[in-house]
Design an enzyme around this catalytic site. Structure first.
Site, short mmCIF file in Angstrom:
data_model
loop_
_atom_site.label_atom_id
_atom_site.label_comp_id
_atom_site.label_asym_id
_atom_site.label_seq_id
_atom_site.Cartn_x
_atom_site.Cartn_y
_atom_site.Cartn_z
N SER A 1 -20.40 16.78 44.50
CA SER A 1 -20.60 16.75 45.94
C SER A 1 -19.93 17.97 46.60
O SER A 1 -20.34 19.10 46.36
CB SER A 1 -20.06 15.43 46.49
OG SER A 1 -20.47 15.22 47.82
N ASP B 1 -30.65 10.56 48.22
CA ASP B 1 -29.44 11.26 48.64
C ASP B 1 -29.81 12.26 49.72
O ASP B 1 -30.72 13.07 49.53
CB ASP B 1 -28.82 11.97 47.42
CG ASP B 1 -27.53 12.70 47.73
OD1 ASP B 1 -27.16 12.84 48.91
OD2 ASP B 1 -26.89 13.18 46.77
N HIS C 1 -26.16 8.86 46.25
CA HIS C 1 -25.06 9.81 46.12
C HIS C 1 -23.77 9.07 45.76
O HIS C 1 -23.35 8.14 46.45
CB HIS C 1 -24.87 10.55 47.45
CG HIS C 1 -23.90 11.68 47.39
ND1 HIS C 1 -24.30 12.99 47.19
CD2 HIS C 1 -22.56 11.72 47.47
CE1 HIS C 1 -23.24 13.77 47.18
NE2 HIS C 1 -22.16 13.02 47.34
#
Length: 337
Positions: free
Chosen positions: A172, A275, A305
Site C-alpha cells: 500500500s 480496491d 485492499h
C-alpha cells in the site's frame, strides 16, 4: 461488485470490519485512535504467522537505529537474518510497511517477514519510518531513503551481498514509497555500482488522485468504481493523502508521472480487484513493460485492499502469500543475471 465468496463469508461473520468505527475516546486524537484500531485489524496476520514461525535457531532478529534528518533524529529498523546454514552473505529485501503513511509500525509485518526470510534465505530490513500527520511529506519517504543508503553503507557488517539481491518492497503506502525510491535511486550517483535489483509492489498507489495524467484517466477507474469498500475507501485514501500532504505531482509520491521509466529494476506487482487503487498497479505494470522493465502482475478477483491482514487463513490470502514468495524469488533470479 462481487467479493470472493470466502472473503464475503468472513466479512459477514465479522461485522466490525464493515461498520463505521466509533469516535475516539476523550483525550485520544483521531489519528492515534486510528492507529489503535489498525493494530487490532492486523492482529490476525501476526497470530497466524507466529504459529508458523520456524525454530529460532534458523534466524536472528536485531533492532537497530538509523540517524535521519529533517527533522534530525533516528528511526528503528528490524533486521532479520537467516542462520544455521552455509551461506556467509545474503541478498536483502528492504521493507516499508503500509498504513497510508499514517498508521503501522515494525510489528505489522514482523512475524510474516521472519517466515519469508528463512524460506527464501533472504535478509530483511523492516523500516519504521516516521508517520504523518505528525511528520508530513517528505519525511516518511526520506526516512526510508536514508535507511536504504544506511543499508548499502553497512552491507558488510549486516552480512548482506547487494549483488545477490537488493530489493525494495512494501504494501500500500509502502508500495508507493518503494516505487518512488526505485525511481529516485535509479538516478542517484550514490547507488552507482550497487543499484537496486528489484521492486516488490503490493497493492501500491503510484499517483496522487489529484495528479492523474490525462492519458491514463480512462484507465484509472477503480478509484470511483470501488469508492466505498471495506478496509480502504475513496474517502480514506483522500484522508491519508491529506495527512501526508505532498505536492500531488512530486515524483516521490507519483512515480507514474516520471518522464521515463527505463532502467528501473524489475518489478513484481500484486493488486486486488475490489480496491480503489487497483488500477494504479495495473497502469504501472503497463508503463514499466513498455519502458522495457521486466515486470510481473497478479490480480486477485473479488479481493479487498489489505484483506490478508484480517483474514490470513482464507484461500485467497494463502495464495497471495505464496505468490509473493515466488515473486520475490523471480526478482532474485534477475539479481544473479
Amino acid at each position: 461488485m462481487s467479493y470472493n465468496p470466502e472473503l464475503a463469508a468472513a466479512l459477514a461473520a465479522s461485522p466490525a470490519f464493515t461498520q463505521e468505527p466509533p469516535p475516539p475516546p476523550p483525550g485520544i486524537s483521531a489519528w492515534e485512535f486510528s492507529r489503535q484500531l489498525s493494530k487490532r485489524l492486523g492482529t490476525p496476520i501476526s497470530d497466524y504467522y507466529k504459529e508458523r514461525l520456524p525454530d529460532s535457531s534458523h534466524y536472528t532478529v536485531s533492532d537497530k537505529h538509523v540517524p535521519v534528518e529533517a527533522p534530525s533524529g533516528e528511526i528503528p529498523v528490524r533486521y532479520v537474518k537467516p542462520s544455521g546454514g552455509t551461506e556467509d552473505t545474503f541478498p536483502v529485501l528492504v521493507w516499508f510497511h503500509g498504513g497510508g503513511f499514517a498508521l503501522g509500525d515494525l510489528e505489522m509485518d514482523d512475524m510474516h517477514l521472519r517466515t519469508v526470510a528463512v524460506e527464501l534465505k533472504l535478509a530483511i530490513v523492516n523500516v519504521g519510518y516516521r508517520l504523518s500527520p505528525e511528520f508530513q511529506f517528505p519525511t516518511p519517504f526520506e526516512d526510508c531513503y536514508t535507511a536504504l543508503k544506511w543499508i548499502a553503507d553497512n552491507a558488510a557488517d549486516l552480512q548482506i551481498d547487494l549483488k545477490k539481491g537488493f530489493i525494495v518492497g512494501g504494501d500500500s503506502a509502502g508500495g508507493n514509497i518503494s516505487a518512488g525510491i526505485a525511481l529516485k535511486a535509479r538516478d542517484d550517483p550514490f547507488f552507482a555500482g550497487r543499484p537496486l535489483t528489484g521492486q516488490y509492489l503490493l497493492e501500491p498507489a503510484v499517483v496522487h488522485p489529484d495528479a492523474y495524467p490525462e492519458k491514463f484517466k480512462a484507465s484509472l477507474r477503480s478509484f470511483e468504481e470501488f469508492s466505498n469498500t471495506p478496509f480502504l475507501s475513496k474517502e480514506s485514501v483522500l484522508r491519508f493523502f491529506g495527512a501526508y500532504d505532498p505536492p500531488p505531482s512530486d515524483l516521490r509520491v507519483s512515480p507514474l508521472l516520471a518522464v521515463s521509466h527505463a532502467g528501473l529494476p524489475p518489478a513484481f506487482i500484486q493488486v486486488q480487484e475490489c480496491d480503489p487503487i487497483r488500477d494504479d498497479g495495473i497502469v504501472y505494470e503497463t508503463v514499466l513493460r513498455e519502458a522495457g522493465v521486466p515486470v510481473k502482475l497478479i490480480k486477485y478477483p473479488g479481493c479487498l485492499h489489505g484483506f490478508h491482514y484480517s483474514f490470513p487463513s482464507i484461500s485467497a490470502a494463502v495464495k497471495l502469500d505464496r505468490d509473493a514468495r515466488e515473486g520475490i524469488r523471480w526478482l532474485l533470479t534477475h539479481s544473479s543475471q
